[in-house]
Enzyme design. Structure first.
Site, PDB file in Angstrom:
ATOM      1  N   PRO A   9       0.791  -1.234   0.000  1.00 29.22           N
ATOM      2  CG  PRO A   9       0.100  -0.881   2.217  1.00 29.22           C
ATOM      3  CD  PRO A   9       0.851  -1.855   1.340  1.00 29.22           C
ATOM      4  N   GLY A  49       4.118   1.991   1.834  1.00 29.48           N
ATOM      5  CA  GLY A  49       5.074   2.346   2.879  1.00 29.48           C
ATOM      6  C   GLY A  49       6.513   2.327   2.391  1.00 29.48           C
ATOM      7  CE  LYS A  50       9.009  -3.743   2.491  1.00 32.50           C
ATOM      8  NZ  LYS A  50       7.579  -4.054   2.716  1.00 32.50           N
ATOM      9  CD  GLU A  79      -0.363  -3.124  -5.655  1.00 27.73           C
ATOM     10  OE1 GLU A  79      -1.188  -4.050  -5.779  1.00 27.73           O
ATOM     11  OE2 GLU A  79       0.760  -3.286  -5.124  1.00 27.73           O
ATOM     12  CB  CYS A 127       6.040  -9.761   5.169  1.00 31.00           C
ATOM     13  SG  CYS A 127       5.816  -9.451   6.940  1.00 31.00           S
TER      14      CYS A 127
END
Length: 469
Positions: A288, A290-291, A310, A406
């Site tokens: 979404p 952040g990185k 994305e 992750c």
């Protein structure tokens, strides 16, 4: 007429709705019925409760503990409940099971007095289930109340020496297959895996990131109960939680909420040495955002541009929102990373943080451990390989790819990287450890696996790969 029949009956007392426990029940039902995530459902419920005037800060804290505590210990509590009912758990209606689980958590996982935990749970059952099923809840919880958590674990968990994985699964409330997978990835003996499973059941701190060129860690350290991050120079931890959205820099997009492990992945890619120009970067799975926001800020400091891609349009919109106000140039694309709209060799640095089982973020999404199945790995595997293939095709000779997940599951980390390198003679693994200066316990390399119990981060994995020809 008997003496008993002449006694006046007590008037029926309507059940009284407890806003805190009712809200916790609503959150658990959303998780169960709609496959919602508690970290998305709960804030909305709390906000509505505050707007109605039902809640203060202590109420919100208790509701949060009830929801997350119940979800984290669900496996343990199911084993205890199963020992106290006369039927298989699958035959207990899910709403009844949610009320029971909330009650068991109050009895075995909090300091709420026994009588209060039982009576409040029975009252909740009367409100949401009716008087008949409330009697069943009362009977079960009174059996649970006869022992404490350690006593119940001695009864419901097999001895470690007889079945180590099942013992750990029940005691630490993880599915057995997850215990096995984490143990394989971690290696070592009993102490390490127990520390990891315990860390998965702890409430994580809220971690902020100060986006370079827009905010500083020093600015964020002015907030209440704020302390520096452990490893990232841009990280600030809020040791007492709180509302990140109430912080000015977060509201303005100059800072954000981001686990320190995610920050380290972005920093490692930015720190990796490359040959030649350093002008164009790609985040190939940017949602979404952040990185992407951290990478874009780091790129801007060097005069470089970030392209953030994305696949899902609504998530691409979140990326665009996260990048608003970035001091340097950037572009957001709603595109499929397996069918890239850019030419091969277009980028100097590429980050591909691929979709995965999320087993590295069980502290934040405790319900994911019960939702995932071993067969999910087979579903992610082709996509992960395809996205890494795209990343290696997208970087120029001399440039660097960061492959991240992750999840610490070996099938999603080293297996993917090793398989790709086996079929690509023109790519080589870099030692990622020097790109994370000051971070201890990074193993033998050349890839990096972060761990909650060792680093206080999500269990992020990173491999850095250089395109050689």
């Amino acid at each position: 007429m008997s003496e008993q029949s002449r006694r006046p009956r007590k008037p029926y007392r309507r059940p009284k709705k407890d806003p805190v426990r009712f809200l916790a029940f609503e959150a658990l039902r959303a998780v169960d019925e709609r496959d919602a995530y508690a970290n998305l459902v709960l804030p909305s419920l709390l906000r509505k409760a505050r707007e109605k005037g039902d809640f203060d800060g202590r109420d919100a804290a208790l509701a949060t503990e009830l929801v997350y505590g119940t979800l984290r210990r669900q496996g343990t509590y199911d084993a205890v409940i199963a020992a106290c009912v006369d039927r298989p758990l699958r035959e207990v209606d899910p709403p009844v099971l949610d009320v029971l689980s909330l009650g068991v958590h109050q009895l075995l996982g909090t300091r709420i007095p026994t009588h209060a935990a039982v009576s409040a749970s029975v009252e909740l059952a009367r409100v949401v289930l009716g008087d008949g099923r409330a009697k069943f809840v009362n009977a079960v919880l009174r059996k649970v109340a006869q022992d404490d958590l350690d006593g119940w674990l001695a009864k419901v968990a097999p001895p470690y020496d007889d079945d180590p994985e099942e013992h750990l699964a029940v005691v630490h409330s993880h599915p057995r297959w997850v215990v096995s997978a984490l143990w394989d990835s971690l290696g070592g003996g009993r102490a390490g895996i127990e520390e990891l499973l315990e860390a998965d059941n702890e409430r994580p701190e809220v971690t902020l990131v100060a986006r370079p060129g827009r905010a500083t860690a020093e600015e964020l350290l002015g907030e209440e109960a704020a302390v520096p991050g452990r490893w990232s120079p841009y990280a600030v931890r809020l040791t007492e939680g709180g509302e990140p959205g109430a912080i000015e820099a977060v509201r303005e997009g100059r800072a954000g909420v981001q686990d320190e492990g995610s920050q380290l992945v972005a920093l490692a890619l930015a720190n990796a040495p490359i040959d030649g120009p350093d002008a164009k970067w790609l985040d190939g799975c940017a949602g979404p955002g952040g990185k992407a926001a951290l990478l874009a800020a780091l790129a801007a400091e060097r005069g470089a541009m970030l392209v953030a891609s994305e696949k899902q349009p609504h998530r691409a919109g979140l990326v665009a929102k996260a990048l608003q106000g970035n001091p340097g140039p950037y572009q957001v694309i709603a595109g499929d990373g397996t069918r890239p709209p850019w030419l091969p060799g277009s980028f100097d640095r590429v980050l591909m943080d691929v979709p995965c089982t999320g087993l590295g973020a069980l502290r934040r999404r405790p319900e994911a451990r019960w939702r995932r199945r071993p067969e999910d790995l087979d579903g992610f595997a082709p996509l992960q390989r395809a996205l890494l293939r795209t990343a290696l095709d997208s970087v120029r000779v001399g440039g660097v790819v960061g492959y991240a997940t992750c999840s610490p599951h070996l099938a999603e980390t080293r297996a993917v990287v090793d398989d790709m390198l086996k079929h690509d003679p023109h790519a080589e693994l870099l030692d990622a450890r020097p790109m994370l200066p000051g971070v201890p316990d990074l193993g033998d390399g050349p890839d990096v696996q972060l761990w909650p119990h060792r680093h206080g981060t999500d269990a992020m994995y990173l491999a850095l790969i250089r395109r050689t020809a």
